[in-house]
Write an enzyme that holds these catalytic residues in place. Structure first.
Site, PDB file in Angstrom:
ATOM      1  N   HIS A   1       0.836  -1.193   0.000  1.00  0.00           N
ATOM      2  CA  HIS A   1       0.000   0.000   0.000  1.00  0.00           C
ATOM      3  C   HIS A   1       0.871   1.244   0.000  1.00  0.00           C
ATOM      4  O   HIS A   1       1.971   1.257   0.542  1.00  0.00           O
ATOM      5  CB  HIS A   1      -0.979   0.020   1.178  1.00  0.00           C
ATOM      6  CG  HIS A   1      -0.367  -0.124   2.528  1.00  0.00           C
ATOM      7  ND1 HIS A   1       0.169  -1.312   2.996  1.00  0.00           N
ATOM      8  CD2 HIS A   1      -0.214   0.780   3.528  1.00  0.00           C
ATOM      9  CE1 HIS A   1       0.621  -1.141   4.226  1.00  0.00           C
ATOM     10  NE2 HIS A   1       0.404   0.126   4.573  1.00  0.00           N
TER      11      HIS A   1
ATOM     12  N   HIS B   1       0.760   5.274   0.904  1.00  0.00           N
ATOM     13  CA  HIS B   1       0.081   6.348   1.629  1.00  0.00           C
ATOM     14  C   HIS B   1       0.216   7.626   0.809  1.00  0.00           C
ATOM     15  O   HIS B   1       1.332   8.004   0.424  1.00  0.00           O
ATOM     16  CB  HIS B   1       0.750   6.594   2.991  1.00  0.00           C
ATOM     17  CG  HIS B   1       0.696   5.435   3.921  1.00  0.00           C
ATOM     18  ND1 HIS B   1      -0.212   5.362   4.957  1.00  0.00           N
ATOM     19  CD2 HIS B   1       1.441   4.295   3.988  1.00  0.00           C
ATOM     20  CE1 HIS B   1      -0.017   4.226   5.623  1.00  0.00           C
ATOM     21  NE2 HIS B   1       0.978   3.567   5.055  1.00  0.00           N
TER      22      HIS B   1
END
Length: 142
Positions: free
Chosen positions: A103, A105
């Site tokens: 992931h 951010h």
């Protein structure tokens, strides 16, 4: 390196087993708000294909996630009147990774305003819903 765990929290979000404030989704990536944002609009961009982190993701999937992260960043600049964007990506525990599904951010920033510490405060659902709507609206204008 440890194998990908299909029961990680982001895999459950992808399967619809857990809720998320989704701001963008297509057949290859999902972007949703972090429930403990470091700044309003803090968004996570993940690939739909299983990938533990940057060490095992397919290069095309990684490039695609970066492309979507860029779109989200542009939308955040508009939606929040941001002065800048912080992009972070962590790998393995020693690198700061907590959820083991790759992931990125994407965090809108304002001059002179510090980010909150990681995982410090859960946002109110109504604040997340409002932030998600702002980003979705801005994405339509890109």
């Amino acid at each position: 390196m440890t194998a990908y765990d299909p029961n990680n929290i982001f895999a459950k979000i992808l399967r619809g087993e857990l809720p998320a404030h989704r701001v963008y989704e297509d057949d290859r990536a999902l972007a949703f708000l972090d429930i403990m944002p470091r700044a309003p609009g803090h968004t996570l961009v993940i690939p739909k294909n299983p990938a533990r982190n940057i060490l095992d993701i397919d290069a095309d999937d990684l490039g695609y996630v970066a492309t979507i992260a860029q779109r989200i960043a542009r939308a955040q600049m508009q939606a929040f009147g941001a002065d800048g964007i912080t992009v972070q990506q962590f790998n393995e525990s020693a690198g700061g990774q907590v959820v083991f599904h790759l992931h990125v951010h994407v965090i809108p920033r304002h001059d002179g305003v510090a980010m909150k510490p990681p995982a410090s405060e859960m946002a109110k659902p109504e604040d997340l819903a409002a932030a998600a709507e702002k980003i979705r609206a801005a994405l339509k204008n890109l």
